[in-house]
Scaffold this motif. Structure first.
Motif, mmCIF file in Angstrom:
data_model
loop_
_atom_site.group_PDB
_atom_site.id
_atom_site.type_symbol
_atom_site.label_atom_id
_atom_site.label_comp_id
_atom_site.label_asym_id
_atom_site.label_seq_id
_atom_site.Cartn_x
_atom_site.Cartn_y
_atom_site.Cartn_z
ATOM 1 N N TYR B 73 0.786 -1.232 0.000
ATOM 2 C CA TYR B 73 0.000 0.000 0.000
ATOM 3 C C TYR B 73 0.821 1.286 0.000
ATOM 4 C CZ TYR B 73 -3.780 -3.190 1.152
ATOM 5 O OH TYR B 73 -4.684 -4.210 1.123
ATOM 6 N N PHE B 74 2.121 1.202 0.240
ATOM 7 C CA PHE B 74 2.891 2.441 0.358
ATOM 8 C C PHE B 74 4.069 2.488 -0.611
ATOM 9 C CE2 PHE B 74 0.403 2.095 4.186
ATOM 10 C CZ PHE B 74 -0.108 3.376 4.319
ATOM 11 N N ARG B 75 3.906 1.814 -1.741
ATOM 12 C CA ARG B 75 4.861 2.004 -2.835
ATOM 13 C C ARG B 75 4.103 2.652 -3.988
ATOM 14 N NH1 ARG B 75 6.979 -3.264 -4.842
ATOM 15 N NH2 ARG B 75 5.000 -4.029 -4.047
ATOM 16 N N THR B 76 4.824 3.397 -4.821
ATOM 17 C CA THR B 76 4.189 3.997 -5.999
ATOM 18 C C THR B 76 4.353 3.051 -7.182
ATOM 19 O OG1 THR B 76 6.205 5.135 -6.590
ATOM 20 C CG2 THR B 76 4.675 6.334 -5.186
ATOM 21 N N ASP B 77 3.686 3.391 -8.293
ATOM 22 C CA ASP B 77 3.678 2.471 -9.440
ATOM 23 C C ASP B 77 5.089 2.123 -9.929
ATOM 24 O OD1 ASP B 77 4.062 5.038 -10.347
ATOM 25 O OD2 ASP B 77 2.815 4.807 -12.138
ATOM 26 N N MET B 228 -5.646 1.894 -10.914
ATOM 27 C CA MET B 228 -5.929 0.714 -10.091
ATOM 28 C C MET B 228 -5.245 0.827 -8.732
ATOM 29 S SD MET B 228 -4.776 -3.215 -10.363
ATOM 30 C CE MET B 228 -3.839 -3.029 -8.846
ATOM 31 N N LEU B 229 -3.988 1.267 -8.765
ATOM 32 C CA LEU B 229 -3.210 1.376 -7.530
ATOM 33 C C LEU B 229 -3.819 2.434 -6.606
ATOM 34 C CD1 LEU B 229 -0.745 -0.328 -6.964
ATOM 35 C CD2 LEU B 229 0.697 1.599 -7.634
ATOM 36 N N ALA B 230 -4.262 3.550 -7.193
ATOM 37 C CA ALA B 230 -4.843 4.626 -6.387
ATOM 38 C C ALA B 230 -6.065 4.120 -5.639
ATOM 39 C CB ALA B 230 -5.223 5.802 -7.294
#
Lengths: 95, 244
Positions: B73-77, B228-230
């Motif tokens: 949850y706390f990495r960016t794409d 999707m990640l957001a």
């Protein structure tokens, strides 16, 4: 998704080796293989089964609820059909 | 920002990210699948993938000092190492099934090979993943055969999905720095045989190998992945440290 295109299947599960398959419910599926998969995904999610049967619901011939009297009521008044009706003489020992 | 992980941890992270992203995509079907039976089936597949991701993140965390939640949850794409295939949007049911088929035809032999890993933790994870992936492949194959060999519309949709996703498949077999993990390169023959066998029964045409879209394993993802990640990360980021 109409009933004609996606028929109903009855699902039977055997929980353990040595037990009989038990009816657990029904699912819709287009054919036998997809019915097995749907039964697996619907009824064995918590490790319930060792074996699955799926049977087209249309293949089951059921008794008419209206025939309940003639079919089943006579059985309740015939105690001699239970093994406990008979006394076993003491000298027979264990049967 | 963080120490450079060793190649084994990096390779594990790629597998974990594959599992999490595919699991999340499949979970998007929950409540929307064509039938209640398939709704449950897709949710089962999603949970298998998310369970696999958790086991792998725990291993990655042990090697890099990060928790499962930090990794998910706390990495960016740009930090995600999943292949581009698994992040592709669900599209219609045929699209989801084709994506699932192309990926599991690779994942199944991969996990079977990993069962023999010299790393005992990985071997244990692989033993469970291999059983799950064998079912995932069966499920996707049977559906693809029926979509391809079904109605004119289901055939056209399945072929369109196959053509659209095919450029993402080459990335699965890119050589990568590896240690104690199966080399993906020799898995291509098994994958190709599975694809040919199922496509023949599905009466679908295997697309030609042309331009290949790659970059996911190096953190270069498609536009849809950021969205999707957001959505996937919004709850954890709004309430850091929240528990059930």
């Amino acid at each position: 998704m109409t009933e004609a295109a996606v028929p109903l299947w009855e699902v039977f599960l055997r929980a353990r080796t040595g037990l009989a398959h038990q009816h657990v419910g029904s699912i819709h599926a287009a054919d036998a293989e997809l019915a097995l998969q749907a039964a697996r995904d619907t009824y064995t999610r918590r490790g319930e089964g060792l074996s699955i049967w799926v049977v087209p619901s249309a293949a089951i011939t059921a008794s008419d609820p209206g025939d309940r009297g003639p079919l089943f009521a006579p059985g309740t008044t015939k105690p001699y059909r239970h093994p406990t009706f008979y006394t076993v003489p003491d000298d027979v020992g264990h049967m | 920002m963080r120490p450079t992980p060793d190649p084994f941890t990096e390779a594990l992270l790629a597998r974990a990210d594959d599992a999490l992203v595919l699991g999340h995509r499949l979970s998007e079907w929950c409540g929307h699948a064509p039938t209640p039976e398939e709704d449950l089936a897709l949710a089962n597949l999603a949970l298998d993938q998310i369970g696999l991701a958790r086991a792998l993140y725990a291993e990655v965390g042990a090697g890099s000092g990060r928790t499962e939640d930090e990794l998910a949850y706390f990495r960016t794409d740009r930090d995600f190492r999943n292949c581009l295939l698994v992040e592709q949007p669900n599209g219609d049911f045929a699209h989801t099934i084709v994506r699932q088929f192309l990926y599991t035809a690779y994942a199944d032999p991969f996990w079977r090979a990993a069962v023999g890993s010299a790393d005992p933790a990985l071997a244990a994870i692989a033993a469970k993943a291999e059983l799950e992936s064998a079912y995932h492949l069966r499920h996707a194959s049977e559906w693809l055969i029926r979509l391809g060999d079904g109605t004119a519309e289901s055939h056209a949709r399945a072929q369109a999905a196959l053509d659209a996703l095919w450029p993402c498949t080459a990335e699965l077999f890119e050589p990568e720095p590896k240690a104690r993990l199966p080399d993906p390169v020799p898995l291509r023959a098994a994958w190709s045989a599975t694809v040919d066998r199922v496509l023949a029964r599905a009466t679908l045409a295997r697309p030609a190998d042309g331009w290949a879209q790659t970059g996911g394993r190096r953190g270069r993802h498609t536009e849809a992945f950021g969205k999707m990640l957001a959505e996937m990360q919004s709850l954890a980021r709004a309430h850091p440290g929240a528990v059930w």
